[in-house]
Design a protein around this motif. Sequence first.
Motif, PDB file in Angstrom:
ATOM      1  N   PHE A 296       0.838  -1.208   0.000  1.00 13.00           N
ATOM      2  CA  PHE A 296       0.000   0.000   0.000  1.00 13.00           C
ATOM      3  C   PHE A 296       0.873   1.258   0.000  1.00 13.00           C
ATOM      4  CE2 PHE A 296      -1.604   3.317   2.903  1.00 13.00           C
ATOM      5  CZ  PHE A 296      -2.659   3.798   2.147  1.00 13.00           C
ATOM      6  N   GLU A 297       1.893   1.267   0.855  1.00 11.08           N
ATOM      7  CA  GLU A 297       2.744   2.472   0.942  1.00 11.08           C
ATOM      8  C   GLU A 297       3.444   2.740  -0.382  1.00 11.08           C
ATOM      9  OE1 GLU A 297       3.892   2.488   5.670  1.00 11.08           O
ATOM     10  OE2 GLU A 297       5.126   1.316   4.303  1.00 11.08           O
ATOM     11  N   ARG A 298       3.943   1.671  -0.998  1.00  7.64           N
ATOM     12  CA  ARG A 298       4.723   1.831  -2.233  1.00  7.64           C
ATOM     13  C   ARG A 298       3.829   2.154  -3.420  1.00  7.64           C
ATOM     14  NH1 ARG A 298       6.788  -2.830  -1.448  1.00  7.64           N
ATOM     15  NH2 ARG A 298       5.810  -3.674  -3.312  1.00  7.64           N
ATOM     16  N   GLN A 299       2.752   1.399  -3.548  1.00 12.62           N
ATOM     17  CA  GLN A 299       1.987   1.467  -4.797  1.00 12.62           C
ATOM     18  C   GLN A 299       0.794   2.414  -4.721  1.00 12.62           C
ATOM     19  OE1 GLN A 299       1.195  -2.606  -5.970  1.00 12.62           O
ATOM     20  NE2 GLN A 299       3.325  -2.879  -6.577  1.00 12.62           N
ATOM     21  N   VAL A 300       0.391   2.782  -3.530  1.00 16.13           N
ATOM     22  CA  VAL A 300      -0.725   3.725  -3.424  1.00 16.13           C
ATOM     23  C   VAL A 300      -0.231   5.076  -2.889  1.00 16.13           C
ATOM     24  CG1 VAL A 300      -2.998   4.182  -2.455  1.00 16.13           C
ATOM     25  CG2 VAL A 300      -2.365   1.850  -3.100  1.00 16.13           C
ATOM     26  N   VAL A 301       0.386   5.054  -1.718  1.00 20.59           N
ATOM     27  CA  VAL A 301       0.817   6.333  -1.132  1.00 20.59           C
ATOM     28  C   VAL A 301       1.811   7.029  -2.065  1.00 20.59           C
ATOM     29  CG1 VAL A 301       1.954   7.443   0.822  1.00 20.59           C
ATOM     30  CG2 VAL A 301       0.446   5.472   1.207  1.00 20.59           C
ATOM     31  N   ASP A 302       2.803   6.287  -2.508  1.00 16.42           N
ATOM     32  CA  ASP A 302       3.853   6.925  -3.311  1.00 16.42           C
ATOM     33  C   ASP A 302       3.419   7.273  -4.725  1.00 16.42           C
ATOM     34  OD1 ASP A 302       5.488   6.839  -1.167  1.00 16.42           O
ATOM     35  OD2 ASP A 302       6.724   5.161  -1.860  1.00 16.42           O
ATOM     36  N   THR A 303       2.265   6.828  -5.135  1.00 18.50           N
ATOM     37  CA  THR A 303       1.787   7.209  -6.471  1.00 18.50           C
ATOM     38  C   THR A 303       0.704   8.291  -6.392  1.00 18.50           C
ATOM     39  OG1 THR A 303       0.114   5.466  -6.474  1.00 18.50           O
ATOM     40  CG2 THR A 303       2.234   4.912  -7.452  1.00 18.50           C
ATOM     41  N   SER A 304       0.412   8.744  -5.172  1.00 16.05           N
ATOM     42  CA  SER A 304      -0.665   9.733  -5.029  1.00 16.05           C
ATOM     43  C   SER A 304      -0.083  11.128  -4.842  1.00 16.05           C
ATOM     44  CB  SER A 304      -1.513   9.423  -3.789  1.00 16.05           C
ATOM     45  OG  SER A 304      -2.060   8.126  -3.882  1.00 16.05           O
ATOM     46  N   ASN A 305      -0.740  12.112  -5.421  1.00 10.73           N
ATOM     47  CA  ASN A 305      -0.415  13.498  -5.092  1.00 10.73           C
ATOM     48  C   ASN A 305      -0.633  13.684  -3.604  1.00 10.73           C
ATOM     49  OD1 ASN A 305       0.346  14.747  -7.478  1.00 10.73           O
ATOM     50  ND2 ASN A 305      -1.748  15.243  -8.033  1.00 10.73           N
ATOM     51  N   ARG A 306       0.279  14.433  -2.973  1.00 13.19           N
ATOM     52  CA  ARG A 306       0.114  14.684  -1.527  1.00 13.19           C
ATOM     53  C   ARG A 306      -0.736  15.946  -1.372  1.00 13.19           C
ATOM     54  NH1 ARG A 306       5.834  12.654  -1.782  1.00 13.19           N
ATOM     55  NH2 ARG A 306       5.494  10.488  -1.136  1.00 13.19           N
ATOM     56  N   VAL A 307      -2.037  15.735  -1.291  1.00 12.21           N
ATOM     57  CA  VAL A 307      -2.975  16.882  -1.313  1.00 12.21           C
ATOM     58  C   VAL A 307      -2.939  17.678  -0.015  1.00 12.21           C
ATOM     59  CG1 VAL A 307      -4.514  15.830  -3.012  1.00 12.21           C
ATOM     60  CG2 VAL A 307      -4.912  15.439  -0.572  1.00 12.21           C
ATOM     61  N   ASP A 308      -2.216  17.153   0.966  1.00 15.78           N
ATOM     62  CA  ASP A 308      -2.065  17.873   2.237  1.00 15.78           C
ATOM     63  C   ASP A 308      -0.645  18.426   2.377  1.00 15.78           C
ATOM     64  OD1 ASP A 308      -0.809  15.439   2.367  1.00 15.78           O
ATOM     65  OD2 ASP A 308      -1.725  14.807   4.252  1.00 15.78           O
ATOM     66  N   HIS A 309       0.125  18.404   1.288  1.00 17.60           N
ATOM     67  CA  HIS A 309       1.499  18.895   1.313  1.00 17.60           C
ATOM     68  C   HIS A 309       1.478  20.428   1.342  1.00 17.60           C
ATOM     69  CE1 HIS A 309       5.536  19.760  -0.126  1.00 17.60           C
ATOM     70  NE2 HIS A 309       5.865  18.483   0.010  1.00 17.60           N
ATOM     71  N   PRO A 310       2.393  21.060   2.101  1.00 22.98           N
ATOM     72  CA  PRO A 310       2.335  22.531   2.192  1.00 22.98           C
ATOM     73  C   PRO A 310       2.610  23.251   0.867  1.00 22.98           C
ATOM     74  CG  PRO A 310       4.242  21.645   3.377  1.00 22.98           C
ATOM     75  CD  PRO A 310       3.378  20.481   3.021  1.00 22.98           C
ATOM     76  N   ARG A 311       3.129  22.524  -0.134  1.00 23.11           N
ATOM     77  CA  ARG A 311       3.283  23.172  -1.446  1.00 23.11           C
ATOM     78  C   ARG A 311       2.337  22.581  -2.502  1.00 23.11           C
ATOM     79  NH1 ARG A 311       8.215  22.630   0.475  1.00 23.11           N
ATOM     80  NH2 ARG A 311       8.833  20.949  -0.924  1.00 23.11           N
ATOM     81  N   PHE A 312       1.259  21.997  -2.054  1.00 23.26           N
ATOM     82  CA  PHE A 312       0.186  21.577  -2.965  1.00 23.26           C
ATOM     83  C   PHE A 312      -0.864  22.686  -2.960  1.00 23.26           C
ATOM     84  CE2 PHE A 312      -3.852  19.684  -4.072  1.00 23.26           C
ATOM     85  CZ  PHE A 312      -3.557  18.774  -5.082  1.00 23.26           C
ATOM     86  N   PHE A 313      -1.000  23.375  -4.096  1.00 21.21           N
ATOM     87  CA  PHE A 313      -1.928  24.507  -4.186  1.00 21.21           C
ATOM     88  C   PHE A 313      -2.992  24.279  -5.264  1.00 21.21           C
ATOM     89  CE2 PHE A 313       2.195  26.271  -2.816  1.00 21.21           C
ATOM     90  CZ  PHE A 313       1.824  26.823  -1.609  1.00 21.21           C
ATOM     91  N   ALA A 314      -3.077  23.065  -5.780  1.00 19.74           N
ATOM     92  CA  ALA A 314      -3.964  22.786  -6.903  1.00 19.74           C
ATOM     93  C   ALA A 314      -5.396  22.531  -6.414  1.00 19.74           C
ATOM     94  CB  ALA A 314      -3.453  21.560  -7.650  1.00 19.74           C
TER      95      ALA A 314
END
Length: 491
Positions: free
Chosen positions: A71-89
């Motif tokens: 899950f961590e490799r194939q889902v988390v690491d392939t997802s945009n981090r929508v809670d990242h402080p430089r995610f503004f989309a």
Amino acid sequence: MSDSSQRQALQFDREEMREFGYQVIDSLVDYYESRAEKPVAEKLDLDALDGILTEPLPHEPSHWRAVLEQFERQVVDTSNRVDHPRFFAYIPLANNFASVMADALAAGYNIFNAVWLQGPGAAQIERLTVDWLRQIFGFPAAAGGTFVSGGSVANLTALAVAREIQLRGDMREAVAYCSDQIHFAVSRGLRLLGFAPGQLRKIPSDENFRLPLEALRAAIAEDRAAGRRPFCVIASAGTTNTGAVDPLDALADLCLDENLWLHVDGAYGAPAVLTPQGAEALKGLERAHSLALDAHKWLFQPIECSVVLLRDRHWLPATFKERAEYLKDVEAEGEEINFMYQGIQLTRQFRALKLWMSFKVFGLDAISEAIAAGFANAELAERLLRAAGCWEIVTPAGMAIVTFRYTPANGDQTLADRVTQDLVERLRRDGDAFASGTQLRGKPVMRLCANNPRTTPADLEKTIQLMGRLAAELEVQLAGLPADNQQPAHH
Ligand SMILES: *Cc1c(COP(=O)(O)O)cnc(C)c1O
């Protein structure tokens, strides 16, 4: 798993449960602590994705550790981090740990929050949390509401109530009004409720992307003259494109005069009432018949936490109540709320728990400050963009959103379109920050939505520098190409 009888009952032993649980918490905490240093999304080779998560139906067990790692490799690491402080989309989705724990508890205790008698404490928390929101939004004491999965369902639910209460279910010749900036969830909601496309009039928005009153009045008069039945105005309390807020107070007056239902789509912007600027911008919101709001956007909840509020708490059961023989013994006698009659779900998640828990753990003042940080961040972004000298501000910072376009040195607007349009894909490939584009009046623009309270001034500086560098590179590339020979934009 320890032995086969436990496996048959789908159980773990005590030690394994603890190990599994702690591992999940460690995974999350590691992520939260390293998030700001990571890219907004991992650079992915799309071809390599083809081979993942295409496995046969598993008949045999796997160790949970291996499944968690997958899950961590194939889902988390392939997802945009929508809670990242430089995610503004789009709309960033910055959740909070208290609510994450509440979601774990709601799932772990599997609390059934549909029938008052089955769990009066849970029903009471939902009623109380809805009432806190009622107070926040200034709705009258008679108001009520319910938690739903998202803004789309909140809008659909409110419009179903409007159809029932305002139209008594008769949709013939009925017409609803909104601006051309309305979220597609509203048009889809009306369509699912059985309205024909022509029964929603999208009025061209004014120069500030707001619903213009005069044009609205004229459309209503024209429809009445033609024998149609205007019934509802749908206003935006913060559009997704630019954060524009329709003139709510004036719309409330108009709806009063015209005997129309006022529904407010506050999915994105409604929580801004908790700040002074937001309260000013959203004046009149308290007069709506119905309000949809997404707590998973600007109230920092994990995904699937939204609320629909109605001015009169009897309207929801008036719309959604049915009788079932097998539920006869749990029918409410008095004021107890059976949430199965407040919306379209019977068995439902206990979503109120997370909002309740985060309100209590952080306190409303901290939450209000976190919302205010979004306003300040977008205002800083606007200043930085202006200072950079290569951007034109299309809509100034408002409701934590700013929109802008690249301005090439030679002022060529076609080139400006092409650079602005291709910039999103460039950012996606770079991965260090992310913003998205939209179209306003047929022109491509970039937008930054800065509602994540963990975004720092340094994050904004870094992002705006990066965009400037990538746009300048694009300008050089695209200026060398004739317009009909440019690289196809990637989307
Ligand atoms: C996000 C959004 C919606 C849809 O809400 P979901 O939670 O994504 O279903 C509706 N209206 C507006 C203004 C939004 O920003």
